[in-house]
Motif scaffolding. Structure first.
Motif, PDB file in Angstrom:
ATOM      1  N   SER A   6     -44.961  70.343-118.246  1.00 53.18           N
ATOM      2  CA  SER A   6     -45.302  69.192-119.076  1.00 53.18           C
ATOM      3  C   SER A   6     -45.589  69.657-120.494  1.00 53.18           C
ATOM      4  O   SER A   6     -45.701  70.858-120.752  1.00 53.18           O
ATOM      5  CB  SER A   6     -46.479  68.413-118.486  1.00 53.18           C
ATOM      6  OG  SER A   6     -46.460  67.099-119.016  1.00 53.18           O
ATOM      7  N   ALA A  22     -52.996  63.095-119.132  1.00 53.74           N
ATOM      8  CA  ALA A  22     -52.210  64.294-118.840  1.00 53.74           C
ATOM      9  C   ALA A  22     -53.056  65.569-118.759  1.00 53.74           C
ATOM     10  O   ALA A  22     -53.216  66.162-117.688  1.00 53.74           O
ATOM     11  CB  ALA A  22     -51.124  64.446-119.912  1.00 53.74           C
ATOM     12  N   VAL A  41     -44.822  71.024-127.699  1.00 58.33           N
ATOM     13  CA  VAL A  41     -43.411  70.745-127.983  1.00 58.33           C
ATOM     14  C   VAL A  41     -43.243  70.418-129.479  1.00 58.33           C
ATOM     15  O   VAL A  41     -43.058  69.278-129.872  1.00 58.33           O
ATOM     16  CB  VAL A  41     -42.855  69.633-127.057  1.00 58.33           C
ATOM     17  CG1 VAL A  41     -42.664  70.153-125.650  1.00 58.33           C
ATOM     18  CG2 VAL A  41     -43.767  68.425-127.010  1.00 58.33           C
ATOM     19  N   HIS A  44     -40.244  68.473-131.136  1.00 59.03           N
ATOM     20  CA  HIS A  44     -40.305  67.007-131.036  1.00 59.03           C
ATOM     21  C   HIS A  44     -41.090  66.381-132.191  1.00 59.03           C
ATOM     22  O   HIS A  44     -40.947  65.190-132.456  1.00 59.03           O
ATOM     23  CB  HIS A  44     -40.953  66.594-129.710  1.00 59.03           C
ATOM     24  CG  HIS A  44     -40.082  66.819-128.516  1.00 59.03           C
ATOM     25  ND1 HIS A  44     -39.143  65.919-128.105  1.00 59.03           N
ATOM     26  CD2 HIS A  44     -40.005  67.859-127.647  1.00 59.03           C
ATOM     27  CE1 HIS A  44     -38.525  66.385-127.023  1.00 59.03           C
ATOM     28  NE2 HIS A  44     -39.030  67.564-126.732  1.00 59.03           N
ATOM     29  N   MET A 134     -36.102  66.498-124.460  1.00 63.54           N
ATOM     30  CA  MET A 134     -37.163  66.449-123.445  1.00 63.54           C
ATOM     31  C   MET A 134     -36.589  66.767-122.057  1.00 63.54           C
ATOM     32  O   MET A 134     -37.207  67.487-121.263  1.00 63.54           O
ATOM     33  CB  MET A 134     -37.835  65.075-123.455  1.00 63.54           C
ATOM     34  CG  MET A 134     -38.905  64.948-122.412  1.00 63.54           C
ATOM     35  SD  MET A 134     -40.030  63.585-122.780  1.00 63.54           S
ATOM     36  CE  MET A 134     -40.752  63.340-121.160  1.00 63.54           C
ATOM     37  N   ASP A 137     -36.217  70.422-121.885  1.00 62.97           N
ATOM     38  CA  ASP A 137     -37.519  71.074-121.661  1.00 62.97           C
ATOM     39  C   ASP A 137     -37.800  71.187-120.161  1.00 62.97           C
ATOM     40  O   ASP A 137     -38.248  72.221-119.668  1.00 62.97           O
ATOM     41  CB  ASP A 137     -38.673  70.248-122.260  1.00 62.97           C
ATOM     42  CG  ASP A 137     -38.579  70.051-123.766  1.00 62.97           C
ATOM     43  OD1 ASP A 137     -37.903  70.844-124.434  1.00 62.97           O
ATOM     44  OD2 ASP A 137     -39.189  69.072-124.263  1.00 62.97           O
ATOM     45  N   VAL A 146     -43.386  66.493-113.093  1.00 65.33           N
ATOM     46  CA  VAL A 146     -43.703  66.380-114.514  1.00 65.33           C
ATOM     47  C   VAL A 146     -44.916  65.448-114.645  1.00 65.33           C
ATOM     48  O   VAL A 146     -44.778  64.226-114.601  1.00 65.33           O
ATOM     49  CB  VAL A 146     -42.500  65.796-115.298  1.00 65.33           C
ATOM     50  CG1 VAL A 146     -42.772  65.841-116.793  1.00 65.33           C
ATOM     51  CG2 VAL A 146     -41.215  66.531-114.965  1.00 65.33           C
ATOM     52  N   GLY A 149     -48.409  60.669-118.665  1.00 64.51           N
ATOM     53  CA  GLY A 149     -48.926  59.306-118.695  1.00 64.51           C
ATOM     54  C   GLY A 149     -47.769  58.327-118.540  1.00 64.51           C
ATOM     55  O   GLY A 149     -46.593  58.717-118.598  1.00 64.51           O
ATOM     56  N   ALA A 185     -56.245  55.503-115.675  1.00 63.70           N
ATOM     57  CA  ALA A 185     -56.055  55.894-117.072  1.00 63.70           C
ATOM     58  C   ALA A 185     -54.680  56.493-117.340  1.00 63.70           C
ATOM     59  O   ALA A 185     -54.538  57.406-118.143  1.00 63.70           O
ATOM     60  CB  ALA A 185     -57.159  56.856-117.515  1.00 63.70           C
TER      61      ALA A 185
HETATM   62  P1  TYM Z   1     -47.220  62.969-126.134  1.00 61.46           P
HETATM   63  O1  TYM Z   1     -47.473  64.159-126.998  1.00 61.46           O
HETATM   64  O2  TYM Z   1     -47.109  61.652-126.788  1.00 61.46           O
HETATM   65  O3  TYM Z   1     -48.354  62.866-125.053  1.00 61.46           O
HETATM   66  C1  TYM Z   1     -48.729  63.947-124.225  1.00 61.46           C
HETATM   67  C2  TYM Z   1     -49.125  63.440-122.852  1.00 61.46           C
HETATM   68  O4  TYM Z   1     -50.189  62.502-122.971  1.00 61.46           O
HETATM   69  C3  TYM Z   1     -49.834  61.275-122.331  1.00 61.46           C
HETATM   70  N1  TYM Z   1     -50.423  60.164-123.092  1.00 61.46           N
HETATM   71  C4  TYM Z   1     -51.194  59.208-122.565  1.00 61.46           C
HETATM   72  N2  TYM Z   1     -51.626  58.993-121.313  1.00 61.46           N
HETATM   73  C5  TYM Z   1     -52.411  57.906-121.102  1.00 61.46           C
HETATM   74  N3  TYM Z   1     -52.787  57.065-122.090  1.00 61.46           N
HETATM   75  C6  TYM Z   1     -52.376  57.232-123.355  1.00 61.46           C
HETATM   76  N4  TYM Z   1     -52.769  56.401-124.308  1.00 61.46           N
HETATM   77  C7  TYM Z   1     -51.544  58.346-123.641  1.00 61.46           C
HETATM   78  N5  TYM Z   1     -50.964  58.813-124.782  1.00 61.46           N
HETATM   79  C8  TYM Z   1     -50.279  59.920-124.419  1.00 61.46           C
HETATM   80  C9  TYM Z   1     -48.317  61.226-122.397  1.00 61.46           C
HETATM   81  O5  TYM Z   1     -47.797  60.371-121.409  1.00 61.46           O
HETATM   82  C10 TYM Z   1     -47.964  62.678-122.169  1.00 61.46           C
HETATM   83  O6  TYM Z   1     -47.966  62.984-120.800  1.00 61.46           O
HETATM   84  N6  TYM Z   1     -42.352  63.184-125.028  1.00 61.46           N
HETATM   85  C11 TYM Z   1     -43.669  63.709-124.699  1.00 61.46           C
HETATM   86  C12 TYM Z   1     -43.777  65.188-124.888  1.00 61.46           C
HETATM   87  C13 TYM Z   1     -42.767  65.971-124.119  1.00 61.46           C
HETATM   88  C14 TYM Z   1     -42.788  66.224-122.728  1.00 61.46           C
HETATM   89  C15 TYM Z   1     -41.653  67.050-122.489  1.00 61.46           C
HETATM   90  C16 TYM Z   1     -43.617  65.811-121.695  1.00 61.46           C
HETATM   91  C17 TYM Z   1     -41.708  66.605-124.651  1.00 61.46           C
HETATM   92  N7  TYM Z   1     -41.036  67.278-123.662  1.00 61.46           N
HETATM   93  C18 TYM Z   1     -41.353  67.482-121.196  1.00 61.46           C
HETATM   94  C19 TYM Z   1     -43.301  66.251-120.404  1.00 61.46           C
HETATM   95  C20 TYM Z   1     -42.183  67.073-120.156  1.00 61.46           C
HETATM   96  C21 TYM Z   1     -44.686  63.063-125.620  1.00 61.46           C
HETATM   97  O7  TYM Z   1     -44.351  62.540-126.651  1.00 61.46           O
HETATM   98  O8  TYM Z   1     -45.957  63.232-125.211  1.00 61.46           O
END
Ligand code: TYM
Length: 333
Positions: A6, A22, A41, A44, A134, A137, A146, A149, A185
């Motif tokens: 993750s 997470a 990451v 990204h 992603m 990754d 994986v 959230g 959550a």
């Molecule tokens: P990112 O950086 O936005 O968020 C990281 C992790 O936190 C979770 N999350 C939340 N969970 C609950 N409530 C919220 N308000 C909230 N905001 C964020 C996200 O679901 C995530 O698990 N695309 C991904 C990053 C990524 C990734 C990957 C994740 C890139 N490659 C490979 C898993 C596997 C992202 O933007 O996460």
């Protein structure tokens, strides 16, 4: 052994949403029950208008916070995406498997592109192809699970589709992963706008609790959280999004079930006070450890260097296999 991957992107300070959705689970459960890799990451973070110095700072901060949250480099692998070439190498191959239509259907792309255009800005091509990176990754590491959230579920579904398609066309190469989500959550909402996700790059700062917020700031933000009309404390995400969000945060921080917890409150004020206390207590040890780690940046760097070396070793055979499977001539040694 189950493999877990993750990541978190350094586009802003880590939030309570990141932690509850997470990071906490990675530290408390995932790293102990599987061969787990957790990644900052950073590539990204370049998909939207960015300040290079800020991304660099936030990458270091995210790494320090992951360790402060309890990720143990003796037990799992913590590293930075751009330190491992395999991500970008595989991403291109997957661009040759995914379709333009699939990319344009992604909710996050639609939302972020619309926001960018509304500001009069242009949309980077990498924002469109983001889900393919992603997928790379995840697939590069043969991850089975994986932990994310709710907002990332669609991207993991796309990763599955791309893996299955690649395997069907070019022979079995990738493990088909699945997303796992926390019981409560999985989608923490913005305290000021409880129908939108609490996000680290949100403009509405007062509705976002950051992991490094001082206790006073946490209490102020929770006290000012938008509640719903009515006075009864009831758990109903549709009709009572503000109160339900607080109940979920309380349940996630202090234990219990949001619906059952609602029965113990007759006023919004008491619920807010207990929620704020629970968040402050949850964050206290993370903040203390973060402070200690900040005093030893060389140690964080060492962890990331070792993590990248381990990650490279893990990813390379799968990415090499994908290059062969898709018909590219192997380089002579
Ligand atoms: P990112 O950086 O936005 O968020 C990281 C992790 O936190 C979770 N999350 C939340 N969970 C609950 N409530 C919220 N308000 C909230 N905001 C964020 C996200 O679901 C995530 O698990 N695309 C991904 C990053 C990524 C990734 C990957 C994740 C890139 N490659 C490979 C898993 C596997 C992202 O933007 O996460």
């Amino acid at each position: 052994m189950t493999r877990i991957f993750s990541g978190v992107k350094p586009t802003g300070h880590l939030t309570l949403g990141n932690y509850l959705g997470a990071v906490r689970r990675w530290a408390e459960v995932d790293q102990h029950r599987a061969d787990a890799l957790f990644c900052i990451v950073d590539l990204h973070a370049l998909t939207v208008d960015h300040d290079p110095a800020r991304v660099l700072r936030l990458s270091r901060q995210a790494a320090t916070l992951l360790l402060a949250s309890g990720l143990d480099p003796e037990v799992c692998t913590v590293f930075v995406q751009s330190h491992v070439d395999e991500h970008a190498r595989l991403s291109y191959l997957l661009e040759c498997v995914a379709t333009d239509g699939e990319m344009r259907r992604m909710i996050q792309y639609k939302e972020k592109a619309a926001r960018e255009r509304a500001r009069g800005g242009s949309v980077r091509l990498s924002l469109l192809t983001y889900p393919v990176l992603m997928a790379a990754d995840i697939l590069a590491y043969g991850a089975d699970e994986v932990p994310v959230g709710d907002d990332q579920t669609q991207h993991v579904e796309l990763t599955r589709d791309v893996a299955v398609r690649f395997n069907q066309r070019y022979g079995h190469t990738f493990v088909v992963p699945r997303a796992t989500r926390p019981e409560v959550a999985a989608r923490v909402m913005n305290l000021q706008e409880p129908t939108s996700k609490m996000g680290k790059s949100d403009d509405v700062g007062p509705g976002v609790v950051y992991l490094l917020d001082e206790p006073d700031a946490v209490r102020r933000k929770v006290a000012r959280a938008v509640t719903d009309s009515g006075t009864e404390v009831a758990y109903d995400r549709e009709e009572r999004p503000g109160i339900s969000n607080l109940l979920e945060i309380l349940a996630a921080c202090a234990g219990g079930d949001p619906e059952e917890l609602s029965g113990g409150y007759t006023s919004y004020g008491a619920l807010k006070k207990d929620t704020a206390d629970a968040v402050v207590e949850l964050l206290r040890p993370v903040q203390e450890r973060h402070k200690e780690l900040c005093a030893d940046p060389a140690e964080v760097e060492r962890v990331l260097r070792d993590g990248a070396a381990r990650a490279r070793e893990t990813a390379r055979p799968t990415v090499d296999a994908a290059y062969r499977a898709i018909g590219l001539l192997p380089a002579a040694d």
